[in-house]
Design an enzyme around this catalytic site. Structure first.
Site, mmCIF file in Angstrom:
data_model
loop_
_atom_site.group_PDB
_atom_site.id
_atom_site.type_symbol
_atom_site.label_atom_id
_atom_site.label_comp_id
_atom_site.label_asym_id
_atom_site.label_seq_id
_atom_site.Cartn_x
_atom_site.Cartn_y
_atom_site.Cartn_z
ATOM 1 C CG ASN A 19 -1.761 1.209 1.373
ATOM 2 O OD1 ASN A 19 -1.826 2.033 0.456
ATOM 3 N ND2 ASN A 19 -2.418 1.353 2.518
ATOM 4 C CE LYS A 21 -0.131 3.264 4.836
ATOM 5 N NZ LYS A 21 0.027 3.372 6.277
ATOM 6 C CG HIS A 109 -5.794 2.029 5.583
ATOM 7 N ND1 HIS A 109 -5.272 2.949 6.468
ATOM 8 C CD2 HIS A 109 -4.801 1.147 5.319
ATOM 9 C CE1 HIS A 109 -4.003 2.628 6.715
ATOM 10 N NE2 HIS A 109 -3.695 1.535 6.037
ATOM 11 C CD GLU A 111 -2.733 5.565 6.919
ATOM 12 O OE1 GLU A 111 -2.772 5.595 5.678
ATOM 13 O OE2 GLU A 111 -1.780 5.071 7.560
ATOM 14 C CD GLU A 181 -3.150 -2.228 7.628
ATOM 15 O OE1 GLU A 181 -2.176 -2.546 6.964
ATOM 16 O OE2 GLU A 181 -3.668 -1.102 7.569
ATOM 17 N N GLY A 187 3.015 2.472 10.907
ATOM 18 C CA GLY A 187 3.993 3.539 10.727
ATOM 19 C C GLY A 187 4.734 3.920 11.993
ATOM 20 C CB SER A 227 5.732 -1.668 12.004
ATOM 21 O OG SER A 227 5.337 -0.336 12.318
HETATM 22 P P1 13P Z 1 3.268 0.541 7.721
HETATM 23 O O1 13P Z 1 3.755 -0.728 7.082
HETATM 24 O O2 13P Z 1 3.986 1.767 7.219
HETATM 25 O O3 13P Z 1 3.220 0.443 9.209
HETATM 26 O O4 13P Z 1 1.743 0.743 7.223
HETATM 27 C C1 13P Z 1 0.853 -0.304 7.360
HETATM 28 C C2 13P Z 1 -0.373 0.035 6.602
HETATM 29 O O5 13P Z 1 -1.117 0.908 6.995
HETATM 30 C C3 13P Z 1 -0.637 -0.702 5.356
HETATM 31 O O6 13P Z 1 -1.922 -0.477 4.882
#
Ligand code: 13P
Length: 270
Positions: A19, A21, A109, A111, A181, A187, A227
């Site tokens: 992903n 982003k 997600h 976010e 997640e 992150g 992560s």
């Molecule tokens: P990270 O791998 O940067 O922690 O992000 C995970 C994520 O949100 C994947 O959709």
């Protein structure tokens, strides 16, 4: 090698999804996919399905490259509108993603839930919008730190799953990919331990069994995200109920992502 959209796949082949982003432009995507194709030899794809999720602006580039150069990775989208068409400025519909042959689309997600206030009703509408166009949603669930600290994470995640699948029929549910997640691991560099991730992924599968029966529960791929890197992917995918991973930061660098995919496939890259 990739089954048509809407078809349940074999859980023995791990699913690794990058992903991106809001990273990498249309032009960056060309160089990225060439590097990934060079970096991950064809033999690995027997054991791993590799998917990248570029921003909307780069999906067409990904499609052109995958088709014209015969690359073995596939691509999808990071979000889909709950609406079919019309006056929804900035939104992208399931029909538009299907026309670009997106293999998957992320829905729910954290976010989007956090920054765009998407609640369970919106997430359910998006799951159904994706399925209506034959695109398997990668449905994200996960708890924040307070929920984890209160030891309510299992109930929280299974409730999110149940709400997101309302009015989804078993044949469609079997094609859904579920991604656990935990928000506190995204992150942050703080990865859930493999047994912590396994605990929730197993509970999600149990809930799928209660909703749809064992055949569907046994067919659905459940991923872990938060992560994940080449250093920890091996121990994560070794867990019984974890069929792959959804990767953010570590998917931005094609060399690191290729390494991670190779390890998930049970091998390694020099
Ligand atoms: P990270 O791998 O940067 O922690 O992000 C995970 C994520 O949100 C994947 O959709």
């Amino acid at each position: 090698m990739t089954p048509p959209a809407g078809t349940a796949t074999n859980r023995s082949r791990r699913l690794i999804v990058g992903n991106w982003k809001m990273n990498l432009t249309h032009a960056d995507t060309v160089g990225y996919l060439q590097k990934l194709a060079r970096g991950l030899p064809a033999r690995y794809y027997h054991n791993v399905e590799v998917v990248v999720l570029p921003p909307f602006t780069a999906i067409r580039s990904a499609q052109t490259m995958v088709l014209s150069d015969g690359f073995m990775m596939t691509y999808g989208a990071q979000d889909v509108s709950q609406h079919e068409s019309g006056a929804y400025t900035g939104e992208v519909s399931g029909a538009m993603l299907a026309e670009l042959r997106c293999r998957y689309v992320v829905v729910g997600h954290s976010e989007r839930r956090q920054h765009h206030h998407e609640d369970d009703t919106v997430v359910n509408a998006k799951v159904r919008a994706a399925l209506a166009h034959g695109i398997p949603p990668i449905l994200c669930v996960g708890e924040g730190l307070e929920v984890r600290d209160a030891d309510s994470h299992i109930g929280h995640c299974t409730a999110q799953l149940t709400a997101a699948l309302e009015k989804v029929i078993p044949e469609e549910a079997a094609t859904v990919v579920v991604a656990y997640e935990p928000v506190w691991a995204i992150g942050t560099g703080r990865v859930a331990g493999p047994s912590e991730a396994q605990e929730v992924c197993a509970a999600l599968r149990t809930t799928l069994g209660e909703l749809y029966g064992q055949t569907v529960a046994g067919a659905v791929r459940v991923l872990y995200g938060g992560s994940v890197k080449s250093d920890n992917i091996g121990e994560i995918v070794a867990e019984r109920d974890i069929d792959g991973a959804l990767i953010g930061g570590a998917s931005i660098d094609p060399d690191e992502f290729a390494k991670l995919c190779a390890i998930a496939a049970g091998g390694s890259l020099r």
